[in-house]
Design a protein around this motif. Structure first.
Motif, PDB file in Angstrom:
ATOM      1  N   GLU A  94       0.839  -1.182   0.000  1.00  0.00           N
ATOM      2  CA  GLU A  94       0.000   0.000   0.000  1.00  0.00           C
ATOM      3  C   GLU A  94       0.878   1.236   0.000  1.00  0.00           C
ATOM      4  N   GLY A  95       0.478   2.243  -0.731  1.00  0.00           N
ATOM      5  CA  GLY A  95       1.249   3.477  -0.747  1.00  0.00           C
ATOM      6  C   GLY A  95       0.882   4.312  -1.957  1.00  0.00           C
ATOM      7  N   ASP A  96       1.455   5.515  -2.052  1.00  0.00           N
ATOM      8  CA  ASP A  96       1.138   6.380  -3.188  1.00  0.00           C
ATOM      9  C   ASP A  96       2.362   6.958  -3.872  1.00  0.00           C
ATOM     10  N   ALA A  97       3.547   6.480  -3.481  1.00  0.00           N
ATOM     11  CA  ALA A  97       4.749   6.831  -4.226  1.00  0.00           C
ATOM     12  C   ALA A  97       5.747   5.688  -4.100  1.00  0.00           C
ATOM     13  N   LEU A  98       6.547   5.536  -5.150  1.00  0.00           N
ATOM     14  CA  LEU A  98       7.575   4.497  -5.219  1.00  0.00           C
ATOM     15  C   LEU A  98       8.921   5.171  -5.413  1.00  0.00           C
ATOM     16  N   CYS A  99       9.957   4.587  -4.841  1.00  0.00           N
ATOM     17  CA  CYS A  99      11.270   5.202  -4.934  1.00  0.00           C
ATOM     18  C   CYS A  99      12.306   4.084  -5.039  1.00  0.00           C
ATOM     19  N   SER A 100      13.299   4.234  -5.925  1.00  0.00           N
ATOM     20  CA  SER A 100      14.289   3.165  -6.060  1.00  0.00           C
ATOM     21  C   SER A 100      15.611   3.633  -6.653  1.00  0.00           C
ATOM     22  N   ASP A 101      16.682   2.933  -6.256  1.00  0.00           N
ATOM     23  CA  ASP A 101      17.983   3.128  -6.902  1.00  0.00           C
ATOM     24  C   ASP A 101      18.448   1.822  -7.553  1.00  0.00           C
ATOM     25  N   ILE A 102      17.513   0.853  -7.658  1.00  0.00           N
ATOM     26  CA  ILE A 102      17.883  -0.464  -8.193  1.00  0.00           C
ATOM     27  C   ILE A 102      17.619  -0.515  -9.702  1.00  0.00           C
ATOM     28  N   PRO A 103      18.647  -0.752 -10.505  1.00  0.00           N
ATOM     29  CA  PRO A 103      18.430  -0.869 -11.950  1.00  0.00           C
ATOM     30  C   PRO A 103      17.501  -2.041 -12.260  1.00  0.00           C
ATOM     31  N   GLY A 104      16.675  -1.880 -13.296  1.00  0.00           N
ATOM     32  CA  GLY A 104      15.799  -2.960 -13.721  1.00  0.00           C
ATOM     33  C   GLY A 104      14.441  -2.973 -13.052  1.00  0.00           C
ATOM     34  N   LYS A 105      14.137  -1.958 -12.257  1.00  0.00           N
ATOM     35  CA  LYS A 105      12.798  -1.835 -11.657  1.00  0.00           C
ATOM     36  C   LYS A 105      12.061  -0.708 -12.379  1.00  0.00           C
ATOM     37  N   LEU A 106      10.909  -1.039 -12.985  1.00  0.00           N
ATOM     38  CA  LEU A 106      10.107  -0.036 -13.669  1.00  0.00           C
ATOM     39  C   LEU A 106       8.935   0.334 -12.752  1.00  0.00           C
ATOM     40  N   LEU A 107       8.980   1.546 -12.214  1.00  0.00           N
ATOM     41  CA  LEU A 107       7.976   1.989 -11.236  1.00  0.00           C
ATOM     42  C   LEU A 107       6.762   2.519 -11.988  1.00  0.00           C
ATOM     43  N   MET A 108       5.566   2.053 -11.626  1.00  0.00           N
ATOM     44  CA  MET A 108       4.368   2.495 -12.352  1.00  0.00           C
ATOM     45  C   MET A 108       3.300   3.062 -11.411  1.00  0.00           C
ATOM     46  N   ILE A 109       2.814   4.244 -11.770  1.00  0.00           N
ATOM     47  CA  ILE A 109       1.672   4.870 -11.088  1.00  0.00           C
ATOM     48  C   ILE A 109       0.466   4.799 -12.019  1.00  0.00           C
ATOM     49  N   LEU A 110      -0.695   4.486 -11.460  1.00  0.00           N
ATOM     50  CA  LEU A 110      -1.928   4.329 -12.235  1.00  0.00           C
ATOM     51  C   LEU A 110      -2.874   5.481 -11.940  1.00  0.00           C
ATOM     52  N   THR A 111      -3.420   6.084 -12.994  1.00  0.00           N
ATOM     53  CA  THR A 111      -4.301   7.235 -12.792  1.00  0.00           C
ATOM     54  C   THR A 111      -5.416   7.294 -13.837  1.00  0.00           C
ATOM     55  N   ALA A 112      -6.448   8.050 -13.505  1.00  0.00           N
ATOM     56  CA  ALA A 112      -7.459   8.487 -14.469  1.00  0.00           C
ATOM     57  C   ALA A 112      -7.976   9.824 -13.941  1.00  0.00           C
ATOM     58  N   ASP A 113      -7.233  10.873 -14.153  1.00  0.00           N
ATOM     59  CA  ASP A 113      -7.460  12.271 -13.720  1.00  0.00           C
ATOM     60  C   ASP A 113      -6.505  12.735 -12.622  1.00  0.00           C
ATOM     61  N   CYS A 114      -6.097  11.845 -11.710  1.00  0.00           N
ATOM     62  CA  CYS A 114      -5.093  12.232 -10.714  1.00  0.00           C
ATOM     63  C   CYS A 114      -3.761  12.500 -11.411  1.00  0.00           C
ATOM     64  N   LYS A 124      22.608  11.013  -8.270  1.00  0.00           N
ATOM     65  CA  LYS A 124      22.611   9.805  -7.431  1.00  0.00           C
ATOM     66  C   LYS A 124      22.020   8.594  -8.135  1.00  0.00           C
ATOM     67  N   LYS A 125      21.472   8.795  -9.347  1.00  0.00           N
ATOM     68  CA  LYS A 125      20.812   7.714 -10.084  1.00  0.00           C
ATOM     69  C   LYS A 125      19.699   7.066  -9.242  1.00  0.00           C
ATOM     70  N   VAL A 126      18.728   7.900  -8.922  1.00  0.00           N
ATOM     71  CA  VAL A 126      17.556   7.467  -8.152  1.00  0.00           C
ATOM     72  C   VAL A 126      16.315   7.932  -8.912  1.00  0.00           C
ATOM     73  N   VAL A 127      15.287   7.069  -8.948  1.00  0.00           N
ATOM     74  CA  VAL A 127      14.032   7.462  -9.592  1.00  0.00           C
ATOM     75  C   VAL A 127      12.873   7.278  -8.613  1.00  0.00           C
ATOM     76  N   ALA A 128      11.785   7.988  -8.898  1.00  0.00           N
ATOM     77  CA  ALA A 128      10.587   7.869  -8.054  1.00  0.00           C
ATOM     78  C   ALA A 128       9.366   8.215  -8.894  1.00  0.00           C
ATOM     79  N   ALA A 129       8.207   7.772  -8.413  1.00  0.00           N
ATOM     80  CA  ALA A 129       6.942   8.067  -9.085  1.00  0.00           C
ATOM     81  C   ALA A 129       5.882   8.240  -8.008  1.00  0.00           C
ATOM     82  N   ALA A 130       5.030   9.246  -8.174  1.00  0.00           N
ATOM     83  CA  ALA A 130       4.016   9.533  -7.158  1.00  0.00           C
ATOM     84  C   ALA A 130       2.638   9.689  -7.785  1.00  0.00           C
ATOM     85  N   HIS A 131       1.630   9.379  -6.982  1.00  0.00           N
ATOM     86  CA  HIS A 131       0.217   9.511  -7.353  1.00  0.00           C
ATOM     87  C   HIS A 131      -0.382  10.622  -6.518  1.00  0.00           C
ATOM     88  N   ALA A 132      -0.807  11.710  -7.190  1.00  0.00           N
ATOM     89  CA  ALA A 132      -1.358  12.850  -6.452  1.00  0.00           C
ATOM     90  C   ALA A 132      -2.744  13.201  -6.968  1.00  0.00           C
TER      91      ALA A 132
END
Ligand SMILES: [Zn+2]
Length: 249
Positions: A94-114, A124-132
């Motif tokens: 459960e959560g509303d944002a993903l954060c990673s520095d591990i290569p090979g992980k594709l972070l996905m946020i799902l929306t329909a208007d948010c 630092k080669k870090v990625v993240a994705a958030a649902h707002a």
């Protein structure tokens, strides 16, 4: 053939990202056709759609998703998280944002208007994705994500790039009960009565969190105004769009 929209300032070596529209999938109406949310339609179709997203990037990557709950929890992705087969992951946290520095992980946020918000730190080669959604904006999930990148990986906010994807624009984000639902700090972003500019609210939250203004961009696509994108406000019963970012393996 699926082809996501991208933002130039997130085009960083070793980082892939994209905002997928509703075209190019196999889901049937009303979730036609690139519906990426399990539980929002026919499961085998969603699995095939997720495999198409993974195949688009042409590398072996694990798709990592969340059970999004309109909160402000940031999930730190571990080595075992995610799947390559498109099927529903019953361990989905459960959560509303993903954060990673591990290569090979594709972070996905799902929306329909948010708002889907994608982040990358090229240093630092870090990625993240958030649902707002509006609840996420009220809880400032954008700043919580920046804080998680800094706290867990030592990212400096001034290095972080952020991109806002297709979502309800200032043309359509109407909040009749805004006095009850939204904090006073959002009032400067109100126009024409009950319409709010949540893209500008996110940009303000991100610059307050230490991001440089020219490191923030928006696609400026309103989902309700453009029928190439799923919109809950336009269609009620519909699919979910995927916004993804990851470090290449
Ligand atoms: Zn609109």
């Amino acid at each position: 053939m699926i082809r996501p929209d991208t933002l130039e300032h997130l085009a960083i070596p070793g980082v892939v990202h994209g905002f997928f529209d509703r075209n190019g999938g196999v889901s049937l109406p009303p979730a036609d056709s690139l519906n990426l949310a399990h539980g929002e339609g026919e499961e085998e179709g969603v699995a095939e759609n997720r495999r198409r997203v993974l195949a688009f990037f042409g590398r072996d990557m694990d798709l990592v998703t969340l059970r999004q709950v309109h909160g402000d929890r940031v999930f730190i992705v571990g080595k075992r998280d995610g799947r390559r087969d498109g099927l529903a992951d019953h361990q989905t946290p459960e959560g509303d944002a993903l954060c990673s520095d591990i290569p090979g992980k594709l972070l996905m946020i799902l929306t329909a208007d948010c708002q889907p918000i994608l982040f990358a730190d090229p240093v630092k080669k870090v990625v993240a994705a958030a649902h707002a959604g509006w609840r996420g904006s009220v809880q400032n999930i954008a700043a919580a994500t920046v804080k998680a990148m800094a706290g867990n990986y030592g990212c400096r906010p001034e290095d972080i790039r952020a991109g806002i994807g297709p979502s309800l624009g200032p043309c359509c984000a109407e909040f009749v009960n805004w006095k009850k639902e939204l904090p006073p700090a959002f009032e400067p972003f109100r126009s024409n009565g009950n319409l709010f500019d949540f893209w500008a609210i996110t940009e303000k939250q991100l610059t307050d969190a230490g991001l440089q203004p020219d490191h923030i961009a928006s696609l400026n696509v309103c989902t309700r105004c453009n029928d190439g994108w799923f919109s809950y406000r336009r269609e009620k019963n519909t699919g979910r769009l995927g916004a993804v970012i990851g470090l290449l393996p």
